[in-house]
Design a protein around this motif. Structure first.
Motif, PDB file in Angstrom:
ATOM      1  N   TYR A  80       0.950  -1.040  -0.141  1.00 12.88           N
ATOM      2  CA  TYR A  80       0.032  -0.006  -0.045  1.00 12.88           C
ATOM      3  C   TYR A  80       1.033   1.120  -0.208  1.00 12.88           C
ATOM      4  O   TYR A  80       1.898   1.176   0.495  1.00 12.88           O
ATOM      5  CB  TYR A  80      -0.900   0.023   1.063  1.00 12.88           C
ATOM      6  CG  TYR A  80      -1.893  -1.056   1.373  1.00 12.88           C
ATOM      7  CD1 TYR A  80      -1.209  -2.220   2.306  1.00 12.88           C
ATOM      8  CD2 TYR A  80      -2.995  -1.390   0.769  1.00 12.88           C
ATOM      9  CE1 TYR A  80      -2.025  -3.449   2.469  1.00 12.88           C
ATOM     10  CE2 TYR A  80      -3.643  -2.583   1.319  1.00 12.88           C
ATOM     11  CZ  TYR A  80      -3.164  -3.677   1.780  1.00 12.88           C
ATOM     12  OH  TYR A  80      -3.812  -4.622   2.108  1.00 12.88           O
ATOM     13  N   LEU A  81       0.475   2.301  -0.472  1.00 18.29           N
ATOM     14  CA  LEU A  81       1.029   3.632  -0.453  1.00 18.29           C
ATOM     15  C   LEU A  81      -0.109   4.556  -0.074  1.00 18.29           C
ATOM     16  O   LEU A  81      -0.871   4.998  -0.841  1.00 18.29           O
ATOM     17  CB  LEU A  81       1.514   4.027  -1.794  1.00 18.29           C
ATOM     18  CG  LEU A  81       2.439   5.260  -1.770  1.00 18.29           C
ATOM     19  CD1 LEU A  81       3.579   5.213  -0.873  1.00 18.29           C
ATOM     20  CD2 LEU A  81       2.925   5.772  -3.248  1.00 18.29           C
ATOM     21  N   GLN A  82      -0.014   5.067   1.259  1.00 22.25           N
ATOM     22  CA  GLN A  82      -0.810   5.761   1.761  1.00 22.25           C
ATOM     23  C   GLN A  82      -0.330   7.369   1.405  1.00 22.25           C
ATOM     24  O   GLN A  82       1.087   7.819   1.898  1.00 22.25           O
ATOM     25  CB  GLN A  82      -1.024   5.887   3.051  1.00 22.25           C
ATOM     26  CG  GLN A  82      -1.922   7.050   3.980  1.00 22.25           C
ATOM     27  CD  GLN A  82      -3.340   7.056   3.295  1.00 22.25           C
ATOM     28  OE1 GLN A  82      -3.970   5.868   3.295  1.00 22.25           O
ATOM     29  NE2 GLN A  82      -4.054   8.127   3.154  1.00 22.25           N
ATOM     30  N   MET A  83      -0.853   8.238   0.704  1.00 17.15           N
ATOM     31  CA  MET A  83      -0.624   9.575   0.133  1.00 17.15           C
ATOM     32  C   MET A  83      -1.061  10.615   0.833  1.00 17.15           C
ATOM     33  O   MET A  83      -2.257  10.731   0.327  1.00 17.15           O
ATOM     34  CB  MET A  83      -0.535   9.555  -1.118  1.00 17.15           C
ATOM     35  CG  MET A  83       0.404   8.370  -1.861  1.00 17.15           C
ATOM     36  SD  MET A  83       0.366   8.590  -3.695  1.00 17.15           S
ATOM     37  CE  MET A  83      -1.284   8.614  -4.203  1.00 17.15           C
ATOM     38  N   ASP A  84      -0.669  11.446   1.662  1.00 23.43           N
ATOM     39  CA  ASP A  84      -1.294  12.509   2.338  1.00 23.43           C
ATOM     40  C   ASP A  84      -0.648  13.846   1.846  1.00 23.43           C
ATOM     41  O   ASP A  84       0.292  13.927   1.195  1.00 23.43           O
ATOM     42  CB  ASP A  84      -1.248  12.481   3.879  1.00 23.43           C
ATOM     43  CG  ASP A  84      -2.051  11.286   4.414  1.00 23.43           C
ATOM     44  OD1 ASP A  84      -1.227  10.595   5.245  1.00 23.43           O
ATOM     45  OD2 ASP A  84      -3.056  10.672   3.897  1.00 23.43           O
TER      46      ASP A  84
END
Length: 121
Positions: A80-84
Motif C-alpha cells: 500500500y502507499l498512503q499519500m497525504d
C-alpha cells in the motif's frame, strides 16, 4: 505472477489517496515491493519501497518523506502507499514493482500496469 495496481484518481491539493498493489500467482516469497512514478516528460523515479524480512526496511524519496507511507500485508502479498498532503507535483502515473521467488524457486521482477494520480484544483 502478476501485479495489479489500483487506487489512483483525481484529488485536490492537500488531499489524500491510497494506492494498492496485489501480487498474485504461484509465489513462494516476495523480498521487495516498491512504488515508482513517472510524470510527463520525466524519468521514472522511486517513491518508496520495502525490503528485508517481511518488508521491515522502508525507504522514501526526499520529496515524499513525512507525507507518504508505504506498508505491506505479507499474508495478502499486497503493498500500500498512503499519500497525504498531496501536491500538484505529485501528479504522475504510479507503478508498483516487486521482486521475489516463484513457487519453483526461480526469481521474478515485475512491474504493475500503472495507476494515474492527478493532484489539481
Amino acid at each position: 505472477v502478476q501485479l495489479q495496481a489500483s487506487g489512483g484518481g483525481l484529488v485536490q491539493p492537500g488531499g489524500s489517496l491510497r494506492l494498492f498493489c496485489l501480487a498474485s500467482g504461484s509465489i513462494f516469497s516476495i523480498n521487495y515491493m516498491g512504488w515508482y512514478r513517472q510524470a510527463p516528460g520525466k524519468k521514472r523515479e522511486l517513491v518508496a519501497d520495502t525490503s528485508g524480512s517481511g518488508g521491515s526496511i522502508t525507504n522514501y524519496a526526499d520529496s515524499v518523506k513525512g507525507r507518504f507511507a508505504i506498508s505491506r500485508d505479507n499474508a495478502k502479498n499486497t503493498v500500500y502507499l498512503q499519500m497525504d498532503s498531496l501536491k500538484p507535483e505529485d501528479t504522475a502515473v504510479y507503478y508498483c514493482n516487486a521482486g521475489g521467488r516463484n513457487s519453483d524457486f526461480t526469481y521474478f521482477v515485475l512491474w504493475g500496469q500503472g495507476t494515474q494520480v492527478t493532484v489539481s484544483s
